[in-house]
Design a protein around this motif. Structure first.
Motif, PDB file in Angstrom:
ATOM      1  N   ARG A 195       0.579  -1.161   0.151  1.00 24.35           N
ATOM      2  CA  ARG A 195      -0.151   0.074   0.071  1.00 24.35           C
ATOM      3  C   ARG A 195       1.017   1.186   0.123  1.00 24.35           C
ATOM      4  NH1 ARG A 195      -4.627  -0.368  -1.810  1.00 24.35           N
ATOM      5  NH2 ARG A 195      -3.353  -1.604  -3.231  1.00 24.35           N
ATOM      6  N   THR A 196       2.243   1.330   0.346  1.00 24.02           N
ATOM      7  CA  THR A 196       2.884   2.461   0.683  1.00 24.02           C
ATOM      8  C   THR A 196       3.707   3.075  -0.313  1.00 24.02           C
ATOM      9  OG1 THR A 196       2.815   1.551   2.992  1.00 24.02           O
ATOM     10  CG2 THR A 196       4.311   3.400   2.524  1.00 24.02           C
ATOM     11  N   ALA A 197       4.527   2.068  -0.982  1.00 25.60           N
ATOM     12  CA  ALA A 197       5.513   2.994  -1.766  1.00 25.60           C
ATOM     13  C   ALA A 197       5.177   3.381  -3.081  1.00 25.60           C
ATOM     14  CB  ALA A 197       6.429   1.467  -2.028  1.00 25.60           C
ATOM     15  N   ILE A 222       6.275   2.976  -9.370  1.00 29.90           N
ATOM     16  CA  ILE A 222       4.968   2.056  -9.634  1.00 29.90           C
ATOM     17  C   ILE A 222       3.646   2.810  -9.376  1.00 29.90           C
ATOM     18  CG2 ILE A 222       6.422   0.273  -9.222  1.00 29.90           C
ATOM     19  CD1 ILE A 222       5.577   0.252  -6.234  1.00 29.90           C
ATOM     20  N   ARG A 223       3.549   4.050  -8.441  1.00 31.87           N
ATOM     21  CA  ARG A 223       2.129   4.688  -8.179  1.00 31.87           C
ATOM     22  C   ARG A 223       2.597   6.162  -8.622  1.00 31.87           C
ATOM     23  NH1 ARG A 223       1.902   0.879  -3.501  1.00 31.87           N
ATOM     24  NH2 ARG A 223       0.167  -0.261  -3.662  1.00 31.87           N
ATOM     25  N   GLN A 229      -2.510   5.907  -7.156  1.00 32.35           N
ATOM     26  CA  GLN A 229      -2.947   4.981  -7.723  1.00 32.35           C
ATOM     27  C   GLN A 229      -1.547   4.260  -8.513  1.00 32.35           C
ATOM     28  OE1 GLN A 229      -5.670   3.628  -7.385  1.00 32.35           O
ATOM     29  NE2 GLN A 229      -6.444   5.255  -6.126  1.00 32.35           N
ATOM     30  N   PRO A 230      -1.822   2.905  -8.742  1.00 38.21           N
ATOM     31  CA  PRO A 230      -0.596   2.329  -9.742  1.00 38.21           C
ATOM     32  C   PRO A 230      -0.683   2.683 -10.992  1.00 38.21           C
ATOM     33  CG  PRO A 230      -2.156   0.750  -8.365  1.00 38.21           C
ATOM     34  CD  PRO A 230      -2.692   1.849  -8.275  1.00 38.21           C
ATOM     35  N   LEU A 231       0.466   2.802 -11.688  1.00 42.63           N
ATOM     36  CA  LEU A 231       0.616   3.422 -13.076  1.00 42.63           C
ATOM     37  C   LEU A 231       0.174   2.451 -13.968  1.00 42.63           C
ATOM     38  CD1 LEU A 231       4.085   5.286 -12.843  1.00 42.63           C
ATOM     39  CD2 LEU A 231       1.939   6.174 -12.383  1.00 42.63           C
ATOM     40  N   GLU A 232       0.081   2.929 -15.214  1.00 40.34           N
ATOM     41  CA  GLU A 232      -0.870   1.892 -16.064  1.00 40.34           C
ATOM     42  C   GLU A 232      -0.005   0.654 -16.386  1.00 40.34           C
ATOM     43  OE1 GLU A 232      -1.447   4.159 -19.691  1.00 40.34           O
ATOM     44  OE2 GLU A 232      -2.538   2.502 -20.493  1.00 40.34           O
ATOM     45  N   PHE A 252       2.763  -7.395  -3.762  1.00 45.85           N
ATOM     46  CA  PHE A 252       2.877  -8.157  -4.968  1.00 45.85           C
ATOM     47  C   PHE A 252       2.919  -7.130  -5.973  1.00 45.85           C
ATOM     48  CE2 PHE A 252      -1.751  -8.575  -4.571  1.00 45.85           C
ATOM     49  CZ  PHE A 252      -2.025  -8.105  -5.679  1.00 45.85           C
ATOM     50  N   LEU A 253       3.429  -7.645  -7.175  1.00 48.23           N
ATOM     51  CA  LEU A 253       3.627  -6.517  -8.245  1.00 48.23           C
ATOM     52  C   LEU A 253       3.943  -6.990  -9.648  1.00 48.23           C
ATOM     53  CD1 LEU A 253       4.646  -3.530  -9.140  1.00 48.23           C
ATOM     54  CD2 LEU A 253       6.948  -4.097  -8.012  1.00 48.23           C
ATOM     55  N   LEU A 254       3.340  -6.657 -10.498  1.00 47.49           N
ATOM     56  CA  LEU A 254       3.668  -7.259 -11.785  1.00 47.49           C
ATOM     57  C   LEU A 254       3.508  -6.069 -13.016  1.00 47.49           C
ATOM     58  CD1 LEU A 254       0.655  -9.659 -10.956  1.00 47.49           C
ATOM     59  CD2 LEU A 254       2.394 -10.632 -12.392  1.00 47.49           C
ATOM     60  N   PHE A 255       4.189  -6.196 -13.958  1.00 48.22           N
ATOM     61  CA  PHE A 255       4.367  -5.430 -15.060  1.00 48.22           C
ATOM     62  C   PHE A 255       4.322  -6.047 -16.331  1.00 48.22           C
ATOM     63  CE2 PHE A 255       8.027  -4.559 -12.001  1.00 48.22           C
ATOM     64  CZ  PHE A 255       7.666  -3.288 -11.480  1.00 48.22           C
ATOM     65  N   ASN A 256       3.507  -5.184 -17.014  1.00 48.22           N
ATOM     66  CA  ASN A 256       2.991  -5.641 -18.482  1.00 48.22           C
ATOM     67  C   ASN A 256       3.768  -4.713 -19.277  1.00 48.22           C
ATOM     68  OD1 ASN A 256       1.551  -6.644 -20.621  1.00 48.22           O
ATOM     69  ND2 ASN A 256      -0.056  -5.209 -20.305  1.00 48.22           N
TER      70      ASN A 256
END
Lengths: 699, 699
Positions: A195-197, A222-223, A229-232, A252-256
């Motif tokens: 939630r934080t970074a 990332i936000r 909010q999370p970036l696209e 958790f964190l995923l990149f497209n």
């Protein structure tokens, strides 16, 4: 919530009051608690702690009274508020990072800035170029960028080479594409991410022209800095509740296929030439090993205090709690016996008390070794390449004798020390009987938060292979006839030299012989393992269990040796009075002899001691030491100087008001008591009333 | 909560899928899972479980998806709703109490009716008179009275004689005054009391004319049947959060001189004559010992399944999880190795798998012993006093040989079995690496709920004194030349008879010699302890550590013996095919040899085995057994027949979809992901948004 009626408020615990019992305990020992505390932590360290404690306890946000009751979201919310306030206090009082660390230890809960303040800042500092320092480190230090360190993935932990996240170099527009090709590539467990970074250092497999170059660190936003909010094309979240550590938002964190500029790759040790697309290695990354060694050394250093919290709580409570008369007592109407008088309690708590001291001195020894190594590398580096670009002290090639020893020592001791502390905490909790299970004991929640230490920074089983590998290498060197270059090769050479005469250690009388017996067993197991591997050509996998035992044996030797050396240092006589020093020696003997008899089988097999010696250690020496240490138990835990505020434990209160505190928390603080249920199975209503006066139905 | 984007939903785990890996595991073993399940649980038991499971999974209230996320109050609320619904289902489907117990095991959380349905009803039934059955038991069975069993106090656990709550007989108006004279007299830890119960069986010290008669049970109404508020001069509440068991409202209870009528004292075994105020003992209370023995036997019986949950989860996950290549592998590009192939994992999980079977057969043996005893007592009672008022089968004087043996056996095995299960669960959790720490592993929450079993129904340290006392008594009898009357005296007599020839057990080849070696060690330690006590006149307290070791040794002997006997029973050949029977023997040898080498020191000292035998057991036999059992590991856990719904574990899924399930729970079910925080230290706002759209401030 129904108020506690006045007839209840007038009640007192039966018999001798806890306060009186603890006073009696303190009166019957001559240990100088203050001198011992100073010996353990230095006067400056103690003063600093109490100064910070005073500031924290005046802030409402740090009030702990609802900690044990609150659910996950409330706890996280409070932890975030505390993290923010702590940062404000740091600025206000001009605290150093170490001051802040002390504050964190007093607060005693993981916070959402945790990974920002450790791995994120350290990685930027140590692996960034000056340009990257300006771009990333500066706003990170100002908490405009709040970051995390994203290495572990859903399908990949210890094996960093197996990471799946990719960073593909794009020569045309000089960018990298960060991508998560599979579900198991999802970053997972990343502290402060959930939630934080708003930034992450992402470890990703670097690809240039389809060629893999292994895992490298990339700084990725990332936000959104405003909306948060999370970036696209980035999916982030908290990974959910855990056994403990629930004030931290592991994420958790995923990149497209997310595009980042060339400057994102931290470039001090490796980079991609933006013009030629060539892979560059401007400096050797041995520093990274140094950081891991430092992290493990810190775990060793903390393990003594970690365990001492549990031992303090359980020992104080065992002095207040009374149960059954002594079976041999003449007077059947005599008072119930203090639980601390039972030998089944002493064999658990007093041996662990000795262990706290053993681990503390070992951690200190480990840190000294680390600092000696840093100094040596710094000197070597100065000689070798003082003109090197941005050369820090750690930038020499690893593989030096001291560094290899340090690496193995930190692995073995991290494994032993954290396992010992975590298992010991659970022993303390159970020694508190039923009340140990209540969160008000303060041990369970602390245990649950500390527990991952046995797994992270190298799983405690995995790490033992590093120790075995080093010991086998050392043994091969000794067998070749090379002169010993450090303590490890010295004990191996000594074992070989005595192979014709055997061991004859007077473990019952001489402390140095006790140390030698541990060395002997370690050397014996080393040469046994070497024979299996080199002569019998056993598969590595078939030897892992032996390696685990070997690492444990060697690490126990190092603990015994460090404890011994701390008690035989020149400074001890000026710091402590003779009776306290004598007691320290008894704690040393208790730790060493109890460990020896617990691991008796390996001591027999190695012929380090006789069967008779083990029997004597078990039935005479250990039991005698327990009875000699028993009167000093409360003062020996007092010396660890834990403020009540830090322990947050009914059972471990300094003043012994155990039952009053248990009762107060249950009767006055417990929010569950604000609801009145409808208990009948055929009624559809669940709650008759609650604080908000509403009825509630669930069926 | 942000929805999982479609590009994430399309991702799959890398490499061979978990489902495929588990299929491969199942394909390479010939164990007949169904036959083995039937052998363990009977076909009728399996059918019944699946019938009940089907009903439960169709009820929305039993949906488990938020269990791991919810806080204390929500969890309690849901648990109460479930308890109510379960009672409705029991009535609807005409379930027996055993059916309901199976349902509770499938739901796998302690519920607020727990103590009503066990100790409250049992105590009313067993200790009430017919008149009391009519007045209390009937409405209790109808859930008009919902009760609890209030024995433990804030200051008093195991020592029942030390209880402080008083019940003073009042001859004038034929009542008792129930009172809590001190704070430590507060009833504490009482399950189902905190919020749910309206009645309690209160254990209180009976006083008649100022003379104490010891603790006796009284039925006391504590809350209003309509408003559910505590009655006057009664203070009740929930004791607060615990390490686990938080769906249960363990409570506290104090009385301010509360008057109850004569009928409140449960009168089957003791009563006060209302006219003469004389203390009466209409029957002998040996039944109560029978109940405690039954409770402990149940713990032994369950311990195998309790542990098997953890072993099932960890074994399946270790087959799906891959990490590092094999160090000796030729091809550096080979796939990562299944974690289950590492010997450091096998030495933990496969030995625990063997332990599950060992405990299960031991529990069954224990129950048979209990039933044999009940039958014998019933026959004896029939002969002795068939005309006695209200004589039940258990109402004979205790102290018979079988009963004493049963009592000691149940104490020793309860201690060993529950400690083994609870410690084993934690080993399983750690063997899952980082993911073991997530609640989604399903092990941590299960461990936390099971943990008090090591403390209640007799603390696992305290109980060992009962075993030692019995063994010393048996040894004295054997020394006097009395003929052996049971297995315990038989092994002691055998040891004495062989004192001139010594032991020569072929533990590596013969299963019966392995059993004999365990018997030898137990007998050796018994006579050692006897010498310390009777000859050297050592204080009882100084021998407690020896007694603990003795009890452990003797209980391990009983486990080995029960396992051996189960595999050599006549029925096994009709139930299982030869390869499965062969595998069962390997599990027996693994359990016995691994235990033997873990406790090597006592086996040496007793000269039951040689040093060489231990070395061979450790380095050859155990390692060979691990590799032989390895291919069957998944089928051997499948045989325990845990439905996924019961395990509620991402890691332990039958279909191996470990990562998909972890991800689903984190990304779709986690309520923390519904909030967006403001992470900057100088902002006073904590949450930017949450589900209700409100901003929130805490600082």
């Amino acid at each position: 919530m129904a108020p506690t009626p006045s007839w209840v408020k007038d009640l007192k615990p039966a018999g001798v009051q806890g306060t009186e019992l603890l006073s009696q305990e303190r009166a019957k020992s001559n240990v100088n608690v203050q001198a011992l505390s100073t010996f353990l932590f230095t006067q400056e360290g103690l003063d600093r702690k109490h100064r910070i404690l005073k500031i924290l306890t005046q802030e409402k946000v740090f009030d702990k009274s609802q900690n044990y009751f609150a659910g996950r979201i409330d706890r996280f919310e409070t932890a975030l508020a505390r993290a923010k306030r702590l940062r404000q206090l740091q600025v206000k009082h001009n605290w150093t990072d170490q001051d802040k660390q002390i504050a964190n230890e007093l607060i005693s809960e993981p916070g959402p800035y945790g990974l920002h303040e450790s791995m994120f800042l350290i990685t930027l500092r140590d692996q960034g170029t000056p340009e990257q320092h300006e771009k990333f480190l500066k706003p990170a230090r100002n908490y405009e960028y709040i970051g995390c360190y994203a290495q572990t993935e859903l399908g990949h932990g210890s094996n960093v080479r197996g990471l799946e996240t990719t960073a593909t170099w794009n020569a045309e527009d000089k960018t990298f594409i960060i991508n998560s090709p599979t579900l198991t590539a999802s970053k997972w467990w990343i502290g402060s991410l959930g939630r934080t970074a708003n930034h992450a250092v992402v470890m990703a497999q670097l690809y240039i022209n389809n060629k893999p170059y292994g895992p490298h660190p990339f700084v990725v936003q990332i936000r959104d800095l405003k909306t948060h909010q999370p970036l696209e094309n980035i999916h982030i979240g908290d990974i959910g509740p855990k056994f403990g550590y629930n004030t931290m938002d592991n994420g958790f964190l995923l990149f497209n296929k997310v595009k980042v500029p060339h400057i994102s790759m931290l470039g001090r040790f490796s980079s991609v030439d933006p013009n030629t697309s060539k892979y560059l290695r401007p400096a050797s990354p041995s520093l990274i090993y140094g950081t891991l060694t430092w992290v493990r050394s810190t775990i060793v250093l903390q393990s003594g205090s970690v365990l001492a919290r549990g031992v303090t709580i359980a020992t104080r409570y065992a002095a207040v709690r009374r149960q059954f008369q002594d079976r041999d007592a003449q007077d059947p109407k005599s008072d119930e016996n203090q639980v601390l008088n039972y030998t089944t309690v002493q064999i658990r708590l007093l041996t662990l008390l000795a262990t706290c001291y053993a681990l503390h001195f070992t951690g200190r020894g480990m840190m000294q070794l680390y600092e000696a190594n840093q100094k040596k590398m710094s000197q070597d580096a100065g000689k070798a390449s003082s003109a090197k670009r941005g050369a820090g002290p750690e930038e020499v090639t690893p593989g030096s004798d001291l560094l290899a020893d340090l690496h193995a020592t930190s692995c073995g001791l991290k494994s032993l020390a954290s396992s010992t502390a975590v298992d010991g905490l659970e022993v303390c909790r159970r020694a508190c009987g039923g009340h140990g299970y209540s969160n008000f004991s303060g041990i369970g929640p602390w245990y649950a938060d500390y527990l991952p230490t046995a797994t992270w920074e190298g799983d405690n089983y995995m790490l033992t292979q590093q120790v075995a590998r080093y010991l086998l290498k050392s043994a091969r060197s000794v067998l070749k006839g090379n002169e010993p270059t450090n303590d490890t090769t010295a004990i191996l050479a000594n074992f070989l030299a005595k192979s014709e005469t055997g061991a004859a250690f007077n473990i019952m009388d001489k402390d140095e012989d006790l140390v030698a017996a541990f060395a002997w067993r370690s050397a014996f197991l080393t040469f046994e393992a070497l024979k299996h591997r080199d002569e019998n050509k056993k598969a590595w996998n078939d030897l892992l269990v032996d390696f685990y035992r070997l690492s444990r044996a060697h690490s126990q030797y190092m603990v015994v040796k460090n404890f011994y050396e701390a008690l035989n240092s020149s400074s001890i006589n000026s710091d402590l009075d003779p009776p306290t020093i004598d007691l320290m020696h008894k704690l040393f003997r208790l730790y060493a002899l109890h460990t020896l008899e617990s691991e008796a089988s390996e001591f027999y097999t190695s012929a380090a001691v006789t069967v008779r010696q083990i029997q004597l250690a078990r039935t005479n020496a250990v039991m005698k030491l327990l009875s000699e240490i028993r009167p000093h138990a409360v003062r020996l835990v007092d010396a660890w100087d834990f403020p009540d505020w830090q322990l947050d434990s009914s059972l471990g209160r300094y003043d012994g008001k155990v039952y009053e505190d248990m009762f107060y928390r249950a009767s006055e603080l417990n929010p569950l008591n604000a609801i009145t249920v409808d208990p009948y199975p055929n009624s559809e209503v669940l709650f008759k009333t609650n604080d908000s006066g509403k009825f509630k139905s669930k069926l």
